[in-house]
Design an enzyme around this catalytic site. Structure first.
Site, PDB file in Angstrom:
ATOM      1  N   ASP A 163       0.835  -1.209   0.000  1.00 38.85           N
ATOM      2  CA  ASP A 163       0.000   0.000   0.000  1.00 38.85           C
ATOM      3  C   ASP A 163       0.867   1.255   0.000  1.00 38.85           C
ATOM      4  O   ASP A 163       1.971   1.257   0.552  1.00 38.85           O
ATOM      5  CB  ASP A 163      -0.918  -0.027   1.240  1.00 38.85           C
ATOM      6  CG  ASP A 163      -2.101   0.923   1.088  1.00 38.85           C
ATOM      7  OD1 ASP A 163      -2.356   1.414  -0.032  1.00 38.85           O
ATOM      8  OD2 ASP A 163      -2.776   1.183   2.105  1.00 38.85           O
ATOM      9  N   ASN A 182       1.288   3.425  -2.945  1.00 34.94           N
ATOM     10  CA  ASN A 182       1.802   3.871  -4.250  1.00 34.94           C
ATOM     11  C   ASN A 182       1.308   5.272  -4.603  1.00 34.94           C
ATOM     12  O   ASN A 182       2.067   6.110  -5.102  1.00 34.94           O
ATOM     13  CB  ASN A 182       1.335   2.917  -5.360  1.00 34.94           C
ATOM     14  CG  ASN A 182       1.938   1.539  -5.240  1.00 34.94           C
ATOM     15  OD1 ASN A 182       2.830   1.327  -4.432  1.00 34.94           O
ATOM     16  ND2 ASN A 182       1.452   0.600  -6.034  1.00 34.94           N
ATOM     17  N   GLY A 183       0.020   5.517  -4.359  1.00 44.80           N
ATOM     18  CA  GLY A 183      -0.582   6.800  -4.724  1.00 44.80           C
ATOM     19  C   GLY A 183       0.032   7.944  -3.927  1.00 44.80           C
ATOM     20  O   GLY A 183       0.368   8.999  -4.475  1.00 44.80           O
ATOM     21  N   HIS A 192       2.534   3.367  -9.056  1.00 44.62           N
ATOM     22  CA  HIS A 192       2.308   1.942  -9.343  1.00 44.62           C
ATOM     23  C   HIS A 192       3.510   1.358 -10.099  1.00 44.62           C
ATOM     24  O   HIS A 192       3.925   0.231  -9.831  1.00 44.62           O
ATOM     25  CB  HIS A 192       1.019   1.757 -10.140  1.00 44.62           C
ATOM     26  CG  HIS A 192      -0.215   2.177  -9.389  1.00 44.62           C
ATOM     27  ND1 HIS A 192      -0.438   1.806  -8.072  1.00 44.62           N
ATOM     28  CD2 HIS A 192      -1.293   2.916  -9.748  1.00 44.62           C
ATOM     29  CE1 HIS A 192      -1.596   2.314  -7.673  1.00 44.62           C
ATOM     30  NE2 HIS A 192      -2.132   3.000  -8.663  1.00 44.62           N
ATOM     31  N   ASN A 196     -11.178  -2.338  -5.181  1.00 38.02           N
ATOM     32  CA  ASN A 196     -10.404  -1.420  -6.014  1.00 38.02           C
ATOM     33  C   ASN A 196     -11.092  -1.083  -7.347  1.00 38.02           C
ATOM     34  O   ASN A 196     -10.690  -0.138  -8.030  1.00 38.02           O
ATOM     35  CB  ASN A 196      -8.992  -1.969  -6.280  1.00 38.02           C
ATOM     36  CG  ASN A 196      -8.077  -1.918  -5.069  1.00 38.02           C
ATOM     37  OD1 ASN A 196      -7.216  -2.772  -4.873  1.00 38.02           O
ATOM     38  ND2 ASN A 196      -8.238  -0.898  -4.217  1.00 38.02           N
TER      39      ASN A 196
HETATM   40  C1  IPE Z   1      -5.485  -2.745  -0.177  1.00 40.11           C
HETATM   41  O1  IPE Z   1      -5.121  -1.424  -0.380  1.00 40.11           O
HETATM   42  C2  IPE Z   1      -5.544  -3.468  -1.488  1.00 40.11           C
HETATM   43  C3  IPE Z   1      -4.257  -3.653  -2.159  1.00 40.11           C
HETATM   44  C4  IPE Z   1      -3.079  -3.393  -1.666  1.00 40.11           C
HETATM   45  C5  IPE Z   1      -4.354  -4.211  -3.490  1.00 40.11           C
HETATM   46  P1  IPE Z   1      -6.205  -0.264  -0.511  1.00 40.11           P
HETATM   47  O2  IPE Z   1      -5.455   1.002  -0.662  1.00 40.11           O
HETATM   48  O3  IPE Z   1      -7.182  -0.589  -1.581  1.00 40.11           O
HETATM   49  O4  IPE Z   1      -6.960  -0.357   0.894  1.00 40.11           O
HETATM   50  P2  IPE Z   1      -7.830   0.719   1.663  1.00 40.11           P
HETATM   51  O5  IPE Z   1      -8.849   1.231   0.677  1.00 40.11           O
HETATM   52  O6  IPE Z   1      -6.890   1.804   2.092  1.00 40.11           O
HETATM   53  O7  IPE Z   1      -8.406  -0.018   2.819  1.00 40.11           O
HETATM   54  C1  IPE Z   2      -1.490   0.231  -3.416  1.00 39.01           C
HETATM   55  O1  IPE Z   2      -1.283   1.601  -3.441  1.00 39.01           O
HETATM   56  C2  IPE Z   2      -1.731  -0.346  -4.777  1.00 39.01           C
HETATM   57  C3  IPE Z   2      -3.099  -0.808  -5.002  1.00 39.01           C
HETATM   58  C4  IPE Z   2      -4.080  -0.784  -4.138  1.00 39.01           C
HETATM   59  C5  IPE Z   2      -3.367  -1.350  -6.324  1.00 39.01           C
HETATM   60  P1  IPE Z   2      -2.488   2.616  -3.450  1.00 39.01           P
HETATM   61  O2  IPE Z   2      -2.855   2.892  -4.863  1.00 39.01           O
HETATM   62  O3  IPE Z   2      -3.602   2.133  -2.594  1.00 39.01           O
HETATM   63  O4  IPE Z   2      -1.807   3.893  -2.815  1.00 39.01           O
HETATM   64  P2  IPE Z   2      -2.453   4.907  -1.777  1.00 39.01           P
HETATM   65  O5  IPE Z   2      -3.003   4.107  -0.652  1.00 39.01           O
HETATM   66  O6  IPE Z   2      -3.519   5.649  -2.529  1.00 39.01           O
HETATM   67  O7  IPE Z   2      -1.315   5.779  -1.380  1.00 39.01           O
HETATM   68 MG    MG Z   3      -4.079   2.375  -0.624  1.00 37.21          MG
END
Ligand code: IPE
Ligand code: IPE
Ligand code: MG
Length: 229
Positions: free
Chosen positions: A10, A12-13, A27, A58
């Protein structure tokens, strides 16, 4: 060493936002971390590694991000297939790949077939995965099989989960500082040790993996018993 290590990749964003980059760049970097962590886990002799790549929830993300994630996954697997074969790693999917774009499904199927007999490590990708859906699916399979209710056991139930034949995760790592399980391996995590780090997934390194494993090695897993004298 855990027999089964599961990771919630978790952050990446947020990594991308901190750098004023598009989420897709986070990503992209995340796949580099994934490659390094798979290699290190294999090198350390961890027999089962599970990576949470895409949850059913997701799908609620912007369409462009969802399709980027699937095309990234296809490219990643195509690029990594030879290396998985060389490392004797078996690729296995937990979840419902049937809902994924056809091109991604084909790459997945090809990679799973090509690595089917590999023995050194099982790499599970949780893809279009939901722990609750997995439990409901198991119940449906049991009902369809007409199993006698009195013969359904905790251990036997596991044969109907995506992880059938694999041990429960001993350790679950979540990056990015979120302190939740997000519908991950709900049945299997009953007695998993949890490790949370604030590090965002693109910044997670093999060194930090060692730190988590070191921490795990000092945990006392009582499994409901009293502390040994
Ligand atoms: C969990 O991360 C799913 C993956 C890592 C693929 P999310 O970013 O989707 O989880 P929440 O929404 O913060 O609970
Ligand atoms: C995890 O990073 C990757 C996936 C859930 C696919 P995020 O995309 O959830 O990153 P944040 O949580 O928004 O930083
Ligand atoms: Mg996330």
């Amino acid at each position: 060493m855990p027999g089964h290590l599961a990771i919630i990749m978790d952050g990446n964003g947020r990594w991308a936002r901190q750098k004023n980059l598009p989420r897709s760049e986070g990503h992209n970097q995340g796949t580099k971390t994934a490659r390094a962590i798979v290699e290190e886990s294999r090198r350390l002799g961890i027999p089962h590694l599970t990576l949470y790549a895409f949850s059913k929830e997701n799908w609620a993300r912007p369409k462009e991000e969802v399709s980027f994630l699937f095309s990234l996954l296809s490219r990643f697997l195509q690029k990594e297939l030879q290396s998985l074969i060389k490392q004797d790693i078996r690729l296995n999917i937990l979840g419902e790949p049937g809902d994924l774009p056809l091109a991604t499904r084909k790459v997945l199927e090809h990679a799973c077939t090509k690595t089917k007999t590999n023995k050194s490590m099982t790499l599970n990708l949780a893809l279009n995965y939901s722990g609750r859906c997995e439990i409901i699916r198991a119940c449906r399979l049991i009902v369809q099989k007409g199993l006698d209710p009195d013969r359904i056991t905790e251990e036997g139930f596991k044969d109907f989960l995506y992880t059938a034949g694999q041990p429960d995760p001993d350790l679950i790592i979540r990056t990015s500082g979120e302190l939740r399980i997000s519908n991950y391996l709900l049945y299997q995590c009953a007695y998993s040790e949890l490790y949370f780090t604030k590090t965002l997934w693109p910044d997670f390194t093999p060194q930090e993996l060692w730190r988590a494993l070191e921490d795990y090695a000092h945990r006392q897993r009582r499994l409901g018993r009293v502390e040994p004298a």
